[in-house]
Design an enzyme around this catalytic site. Structure first.
Site, PDB file in Angstrom:
ATOM      1  N   HIS A 156     -15.292  57.305   5.086  1.00  0.00           N
ATOM      2  CA  HIS A 156     -16.007  56.842   6.274  1.00  0.00           C
ATOM      3  C   HIS A 156     -17.421  57.426   6.224  1.00  0.00           C
ATOM      4  O   HIS A 156     -17.586  58.621   5.969  1.00  0.00           O
ATOM      5  CB  HIS A 156     -15.348  57.371   7.559  1.00  0.00           C
ATOM      6  N   GLU A 183     -16.956  52.966   4.130  1.00  0.00           N
ATOM      7  CA  GLU A 183     -16.795  52.099   5.291  1.00  0.00           C
ATOM      8  C   GLU A 183     -17.597  52.691   6.441  1.00  0.00           C
ATOM      9  O   GLU A 183     -17.512  53.886   6.708  1.00  0.00           O
ATOM     10  CB  GLU A 183     -15.303  52.069   5.673  1.00  0.00           C
ATOM     11  N   GLU A 234     -11.776  45.104   5.652  1.00  0.00           N
ATOM     12  CA  GLU A 234     -10.363  45.480   5.810  1.00  0.00           C
ATOM     13  C   GLU A 234      -9.954  45.477   7.287  1.00  0.00           C
ATOM     14  O   GLU A 234      -9.081  46.211   7.705  1.00  0.00           O
ATOM     15  CB  GLU A 234     -10.056  46.831   5.158  1.00  0.00           C
ATOM     16  N   GLN A 309      -4.386  47.892   4.063  1.00  0.00           N
ATOM     17  CA  GLN A 309      -4.639  49.247   4.553  1.00  0.00           C
ATOM     18  C   GLN A 309      -3.427  49.550   5.418  1.00  0.00           C
ATOM     19  O   GLN A 309      -3.228  48.931   6.460  1.00  0.00           O
ATOM     20  CB  GLN A 309      -5.921  49.260   5.370  1.00  0.00           C
ATOM     21  N   ASP A 348      -5.930  58.366   7.351  1.00  0.00           N
ATOM     22  CA  ASP A 348      -7.238  58.333   8.010  1.00  0.00           C
ATOM     23  C   ASP A 348      -7.090  58.933   9.410  1.00  0.00           C
ATOM     24  O   ASP A 348      -7.285  60.135   9.555  1.00  0.00           O
ATOM     25  CB  ASP A 348      -7.870  56.930   7.992  1.00  0.00           C
ATOM     26  N   SER A 375      -7.486  55.762   3.542  1.00  0.00           N
ATOM     27  CA  SER A 375      -8.219  54.538   3.863  1.00  0.00           C
ATOM     28  C   SER A 375      -9.293  54.930   4.859  1.00  0.00           C
ATOM     29  O   SER A 375      -9.382  54.423   5.965  1.00  0.00           O
ATOM     30  CB  SER A 375      -7.301  53.448   4.386  1.00  0.00           C
TER      31      SER A 375
END
Lengths: 764, 146
Positions: A156, A183, A234, A309, A348, A375
């Protein structure tokens, strides 16, 4: 007694105080829930989980998992229509679940055979099979069944201000750590375009190939993708009950349409699903987390998503509140890869405040390997994570790097060096500033840039505010700025490498190679489950660290070496030389006057090593011991032992030489013992084993006690108070080097020597 | 390549296409990957359309996916190939229509399917929408939501 303050306060308590201690642990911030299958609180055995079953007549499905075709809800229908391969189903469904479970952990059953078998299995059957596996079997089966051979990871990159300068800098750092995907998302929805542009530029610094996504509203996300800023998505979430699906404002067909839409734009896409989302949304139908997730995953394969995910995701904290909940997360991930889907394995949303629970949860995925272990690992600090704190964040990044090193397990990341990281940050910030200037989006000041370059998180920056960002973002969108404009701007301002890197990522779209299952880019090449398939078939097969990668994992920061220990000691040598002089007088005589206490020093004491683990100069330690002895009317004699460096033998040899029969043995690192002639070697009178926390006052008291024993008294032993510090972790690597220096100087049968010690200046 | 696109039979060995079969990879305007250089971008010779995937590339990837044992992924690529030339706003309109409660009955979905089939030759995607229309009707997903 006086040290234990709490015991005074709580003597009147009517509760065992250990429970009060436990109340204070971070673990107790976690809320645990009782199993209640009727109300959806069941990881594995839901109150209304169906029995597996499939009835096919004349090539048509009559019923699946106990539901007649006429009663299929949207999910059943989609799975029956698009997932189940009837050519496989008859034989697959006839196999006992126990037998299939054993095949999953049998190294002689190839992955491909099991993946094909799954095409003929219903959700209830898949759930029933994986439920038979223990946690270790789940992890092992996952390791065998995951799709791509080479493991990877995803980061992230967000911040609390949506500051584009910080996004660019943090994206560059995430790329350097080796993340295959990054992401971002926003605090303020309209900032999406700015976030996307900033991360795309940052991710182009250093090397190319990191895929990037900007998680936002579906239509906008697709538009940002079309403008070329992002390379994957995703956010295509699916749910395990019809009502949860509708509540999520989608259907299997709307999501299936999106799956095709993303592919039609050359954008890699994976779905998202995770345990407990239906429970959170209030539409669980009294089914277990696992069964609902099996439905979600069959649906994703049915839609033709390349991956998922999966593993709780936002529902992970709720799943983990249940008995077996974390095991269930492993079970659903196994179903995902068994269905041949790339799996970004959750880890996550942080499921616990307990660092132990977090570390335990990551371990199976780290050692099994995963397409994307997290993820979304927070590459930024927790408070800057706009998704939510992850299991691992900027704070814990080095813990993860060390876990990789401990287990020689590839979690996809590599250590970065401090100077290089700062350089990358500055380069990314300058590149973005150049793009802003060229496209007339802004002119960040030197102060803004400097504050971001060195900031650990957005609390420390003096940069763009969310309102500034909204204006930039609106400008990008309104003016229709695309990735080509950014590439040209970079090139014009001299950031040619970055321009080329960004172009390389956008160019991936043309061939669509990275749309295949589990595709990532490594060293400029697309690798996926097609050309890098997981071929695990027992020891020696599948993904193995090569020597170069093993060394990369080992290369964490601040690693001790023998050379460094010796250099440090050499630095102390000069200072000690000004404080003390040792003169060897010759072989030590046996037995002196009865008021004599011998201090037996080790071979390297003051000759190769000069201070204790606590940092006391050895001259000061000798002084303290001697002062203590003298204070009680005894006389110290210093003898250097050359036949041993072992504390017990140093002490016993000293005691045997002493007229009083009492000796002190001390190693250069500060470990000391009081011994008495005639005792067994390891049956000493007193021992200072915790050298790193032993003070000069302790050594002085030790000297006094030695004298007291010599008088025949029984003094209060000197206690070095330890508060549970992991001294081994902190010091043993150093101890091993130091002690090796001592032992290398010993000589069998060498005679102890009297040493004359001269204090040159005040040695304290 | 003299081989006609339609007759291509691709397998795992042809993957990644950009490396193994670079001559088969062409942009919509007929450029090769080698044409998509930074210099060309700077010279304004490359536009966003040149950086889009083509229906042919998606059909090629579908063949590779099928050869790799992933028929559902292949089907998705085939549906995607049909959507490449569908304008963005049409895509978003159809997506919106597929969401629960957006269409009042199945006629709107069937009309969208017909458009996809007739205007874009998107027969697989049209089938997909028609299937949705049937199921939505049976499951009451045309009911008003907001």
């Amino acid at each position: 007694m006086s040290e234990n303050i709490r015991s005074k306060t709580y003597h009147g308590a009517n509760r065992w105080q250990r429970f009060a201690d436990w109340d204070e642990r971070p673990l107790r911030l976690d809320k645990f829930a009782a199993e209640d299958p009727e109300n959806g609180f069941a990881a594995f055995n839901g109150a209304r989980d169906p029995r597996p079953g499939l009835v096919v007549e004349g090539g048509r499905i009559v019923s699946m998992d106990g539901t007649a075709a006429a009663d299929f809800d949207v999910i059943d229908h989609f799975i029956a229509q698009h997932h189940l391969d009837l050519a496989q189903a008859e034989t697959a469904m006839a196999l006992p679940s126990e037998q299939i479970a054993r095949m999953l952990v049998d190294v002689s059953v190839p992955r491909a055979e099991l993946a094909k078998l799954a095409h003929g299995l219903t959700p209830a059957k898949l759930a029933e099979v994986v439920a038979q596996l223990s946690s270790i079997e789940l992890a092992f089966a996952f390791s065998k069944m995951r799709t791509r051979k080479t493991p990877g990871n995803q980061a992230h990159v967000t911040n609390a201000k949506d500051d584009p300068l910080q996004l660019a800098a943090d994206a560059a750092v995430a790329v350097a750590f080796g993340f295959d995907e990054i992401e971002t998302t926003m605090r303020v929805a309209r900032n999406a375009w700015s976030n996307a542009l900033a991360c795309a530029v940052g991710a182009a610094v250093g090397r190319w190939g990191t895929l990037f996504q900007c998680s936002s509203e579906e239509a906008e996300e697709l538009q940002i993708g079309l403008a070329g800023f992002t390379s994957y998505a995703e956010t295509v979430s699916v749910y395990g009950t019809e009502r949860a699906f509708a509540d999520g404002d989608d259907t299997p067909w709307s999501k299936g349409f999106l799956a095709a839409a993303y592919a039609s734009r050359g954008i890699k896409m994976r779905c998202t699903s995770g345990a407990a989302s239906e429970l959170l949304m209030g539409f669980h139908e009294s089914k277990s987390l696992l069964y609902l997730e099996a439905r979600c995953l069959c649906l994703q394969r049915a839609m033709g998503a390349q991956g998922t995910q999966n593993g709780g995701i936002d529902g992970a904290p709720l799943a983990a509140s249940l008995p077996g909940g974390v095991r269930e997360l492993m079970a659903e991930n196994l179903i995902a890869v068994w269905l041949d889907l790339e799996c970004a394995t959750g880890n996550d949303a942080r499921h616990s405040e307990s660092e132990i629970r977090v570390g335990a949860k990551i371990l199976p995925f780290l050692i099994a390997g995963s397409d994307l272990v997290c993820s979304g690992m927070g590459s930024i600090l927790k408070y800057d994570n706009s998704f939510n704190p992850s299991s691992f964040n900027g704070e814990e990044m080095e813990d993860f790097l060390v876990l990789q090193r401990d287990f020689e397990a590839d979690g996809g990341l590599t250590s970065i060096d401090e100077a290089g990281a700062l350089e990358l940050r500055r380069r990314a910030i300058d590149a973005l500033a150049a793009v802003f200037a060229e496209l007339e989006l802004g002119e960040p000041t030197a102060l803004m840039k400097q504050s971001v370059a060195v900031a650990s998180g957005s609390d420390d920056t003096d940069s763009y505010t969310p309102r500034d960002v909204a204006l930039i973002s609106d400008g990008i969108k309104a003016r229709g700025i695309t990735v080509l404009d950014v590439i040209k701007a970079l090139a014009r301002r001299g950031f040619r490498d970055e321009a080329q890197n960004l172009l390389n990522v956008v160019r991936l779209r043309v061939s669509g190679d990275y749309l295949q299952t589990a595709a990532v880019v490594r060293d400029g090449h697309v690798i996926s489950a097609v050309n890098d398939p997981n071929d695990y078939g027992g020891p020696g097969t599948g993904y193995r660290l090569n020597e170069a990668r093993r060394k990369e994992l080992a290369a964490i920061r601040n690693v001790l070496t023998r050379g460094e220990v010796l250099r440090t000691e050499a630095a102390y040598a000069a200072a000690e030389g000004r404080r003390i002089a040792y003169k060897t007088l010759g072989p030590a005589a046996q037995g002196g006057p009865p008021d004599e206490i011998v201090i037996g020093i080790s071979p390297a004491f003051g000759t190769k090593l000069y201070q204790t683990l606590a940092g006391h100069p050895l001259s000061a330690v000798l002084h303290a011991l001697s002062e203590g002895i003298r204070a009680k009317g005894f006389v110290p004699r210093i003898v250097r032992m050359r036949h041993t460096a072992d504390t017990s033998f140093l002490g016993l040899s000293a005691a045997r030489l002493a007229g009083s029969g009492i000796g002190i043995g001390i190693q250069a690192k500060g470990t000391a013992v009081i011994h008495q002639a005639g005792r067994l070697p390891h049956h000493n009178l007193e021992l200072f084993s915790n050298a790193p926390i032993t003070t000069l006052a302790h050594y002085r008291a030790f000297g006094e006690n030695a004298a007291a024993y010599a008088r025949g008294e029984m003094p209060q032993p000197v206690v070095v108070p330890t508060r549970g510090v992991a001294l081994g972790a902190r010091y043993h690597a150093q101890v091993a080097f130091l002690y090796a220096i001592e032992t290398s100087m010993t000589e069998d049968g060498a005679q102890p020597e009297d040493v004359e010690v001269t204090e040159l200046e005040a040695a304290r | 390549m003299s081989q006609d696109d339609a007759e291509r039979s691709l397998g795992i060995a042809d993957y990644p296409l950009a490396e193994k079969q670079p001559n088969w990879v062409r942009t919509a305007s007929g450029k090769s990957l080698d044409d998509l250089t930074l210099a060309a971008v700077e010279a304004g010779e490359v536009n966003l359309t040149d950086l889009r995937i083509t229906p042919q590339a998606l059909r090629d990837q579908a063949q590779i996916a099928r050869a790799a044992g992933r028929p559902t992924l292949a089907s998705n690529f085939e549906r995607a190939a049909e959507l490449v030339d569908v304008p963005q706003h049409v895509l978003l309109e159809i997506y919106e229509l597929l969401r629960p409660g957006r269409a009042r009955d199945k006629t709107a979905l069937l009309a969208a399917a017909a458009t996809l089939r007739s205007q874009y030759g998107a027969s697989h995607m049209a089938d997909f929408l028609e299937e949705a229309a049937e199921v939505y009707e049976r499951r009451g997903l045309f009911s008003y939501r907001f």
